[in-house]
Scaffold this active site. Sequence first.
Site, PDB file in Angstrom:
ATOM      1  N   GLN A  92       4.463  -6.635  -1.640  1.00  0.00           N
ATOM      2  CA  GLN A  92       5.826  -6.964  -2.052  1.00  0.00           C
ATOM      3  C   GLN A  92       6.436  -5.962  -3.038  1.00  0.00           C
ATOM      4  O   GLN A  92       7.607  -5.647  -2.937  1.00  0.00           O
ATOM      5  CB  GLN A  92       5.845  -8.358  -2.669  1.00  0.00           C
ATOM      6  CG  GLN A  92       5.677  -9.432  -1.633  1.00  0.00           C
ATOM      7  CD  GLN A  92       5.853 -10.810  -2.226  1.00  0.00           C
ATOM      8  OE1 GLN A  92       6.684 -11.042  -3.081  1.00  0.00           O
ATOM      9  NE2 GLN A  92       5.059 -11.739  -1.769  1.00  0.00           N
ATOM     10  N   HIS A 139       4.118   4.241  11.433  1.00  0.00           N
ATOM     11  CA  HIS A 139       5.101   3.276  10.925  1.00  0.00           C
ATOM     12  C   HIS A 139       5.789   2.518  12.064  1.00  0.00           C
ATOM     13  O   HIS A 139       6.347   1.450  11.836  1.00  0.00           O
ATOM     14  CB  HIS A 139       6.153   3.983  10.069  1.00  0.00           C
ATOM     15  CG  HIS A 139       5.600   4.479   8.769  1.00  0.00           C
ATOM     16  ND1 HIS A 139       4.872   3.678   7.916  1.00  0.00           N
ATOM     17  CD2 HIS A 139       5.651   5.692   8.182  1.00  0.00           C
ATOM     18  CE1 HIS A 139       4.511   4.385   6.855  1.00  0.00           C
ATOM     19  NE2 HIS A 139       4.966   5.595   6.991  1.00  0.00           N
TER      20      HIS A 139
HETATM   21 FE1  SF4 Z   1       0.939  -3.956  -3.768  1.00  0.00          FE
HETATM   22 FE2  SF4 Z   1       0.218  -5.069  -6.075  1.00  0.00          FE
HETATM   23 FE3  SF4 Z   1       0.638  -6.603  -3.913  1.00  0.00          FE
HETATM   24 FE4  SF4 Z   1      -1.506  -4.997  -4.098  1.00  0.00          FE
HETATM   25  S1  SF4 Z   1      -1.031  -6.785  -5.378  1.00  0.00           S
HETATM   26  S2  SF4 Z   1      -0.171  -5.222  -2.333  1.00  0.00           S
HETATM   27  S3  SF4 Z   1      -0.655  -3.253  -5.154  1.00  0.00           S
HETATM   28  S4  SF4 Z   1       2.169  -5.376  -4.970  1.00  0.00           S
END
Ligand code: SF4
Length: 519
Positions: free
Chosen positions: A343, A255
Amino acid sequence: MPALCWRPGRIGSLELAHRIVMGAMHLGIESQPGGAALAAFYAERARGGAALIITGGSAVSRVGAGGRHYSFINEPAEGAKLRAVADAVHQADGRIALQLFHAGRYAFERTFGLQPLAPSAVPSRFSKSTPRAMTAGDIAQTLADFAAGARRARELGFDAVELMGSEGYLLNQFLSPLTNLREDEWGGDFARRTRFPLAVLRHVREAVGGDFPVIYRLSGADLMPGSTTDEETAAFTDLLRAGGADALDVGIGWHESQVPTVPYTVAPGAWTSCAARIKQAAGTLPVIASTRIHTLELAERVLEQARADFVSLARPFLADPAIVAKSRAGESRRVNLCLACNQACIDRSLADEAVSCMVNPRAGRELELRQRRPARRRGWVAVVGAGPAGLEAARVLGEAGWRVVLFEAEPEIGGQFRLASRIPGKSDYARTVAYFARELDRLGVEVRAGRAIEADSMQDLEGAEAVILATGVRPRHPELRGIELPHVRTYTQALLEPAADGGPAVIIGAGGIGVDVAH
Ligand code: SF4
């Protein structure tokens, strides 16, 4: 249609139907009493066809938790919850391994008011805390905690355990010269730095017996200057094999590393070379490749090139719990792709919040947002706005048997995703819009693009049983002197009609959108 993915496989005594594993993700719902939401989340992924599910880490002690919302395998009150999770997955004909977790210096002191424990008192930039160097007593207790956790996981009905030894957590910290500065039997040269993780493996093996599968997640690359070398990782692989691990799951990066490992800017499959290196050292021990593998087509290539024996996908199971079932049924075009945006998943997890998914709002809320059985409905529903929210609303209503009309003011569907697909590296957003277009077509949703719903066009909505407003985002118009000048443009205008002259530009606002537009 992947073929190697669908070969049966085996990890120790555990027979697996095929080679696709759902990797561990911390969900932020692990602390909810009763575990119904957690069980529903995993059961849906088992029904969706994952050969093996590895849970998000269950902390072996309070001081080892990575945040407020962890489960605690060794606490009696948590037993019923974790048993419910294992039972739900088995009822869905799935297999499930519990990940045993200790954050070490990546624990947050603020969570339970406990000073984190680590091999040495090396401050962590990730948790912003300085740990206490573990005493001989702490080490003995932690070994006992891992052993007790493994024994309990077996008693609660889990099919295997995974020891979290990568991503810079406690076991990884003991291995690395950056964080293990000890001069006793648990630190110093490479051989002594391997002692603690190997002792954890030995204690766990003794606790569960020889026939219970134990997976070790080791770091394929710490991505920290001066940390464990590739040669040391290969030597450690050999020690894990001799120490009785049944499979090696390859994690990447700490991290605190400056090197990104999982966002969209990282090429899919970029880290499979690390799994391949470990596979070379592992001999016949099964190796699981993970990290930034986003499709089963890529998983197939990893197996084809013999870089691993199993492939673990994590976020793609958030985006589409049925990714395996759809692909096995020859319907891979119906898979909802993970955009590697992070996100709603990793960003929220790091903020100690419950995770979900930008393209699948049900993720983590399977009980709250239940799937409805298709039923013949009499009326129709209007959805206004064909951005990601409106598209998903129309899809879900269509699945539930409603006749749906989707209105979009722009000539094309997609909303903000259509804009995002124009950013270098974000072309997958266009694939998501294409996925929705196919799904809406399959479900018979009527799309009226180029049709804004305004005060004078309200008759379009007459007779609708319900109207869903999903008109979403509009650029802000800050009060700035000169904002009305002809060369001042919104980001929407800048993306849809890029300036032809390529002259100098000033962007006001350096959030995600400002940075994307600059790019
Ligand atoms: Fe995370 Fe969904 Fe974005 Fe994939 S699409 S990175 S699972 S929020």
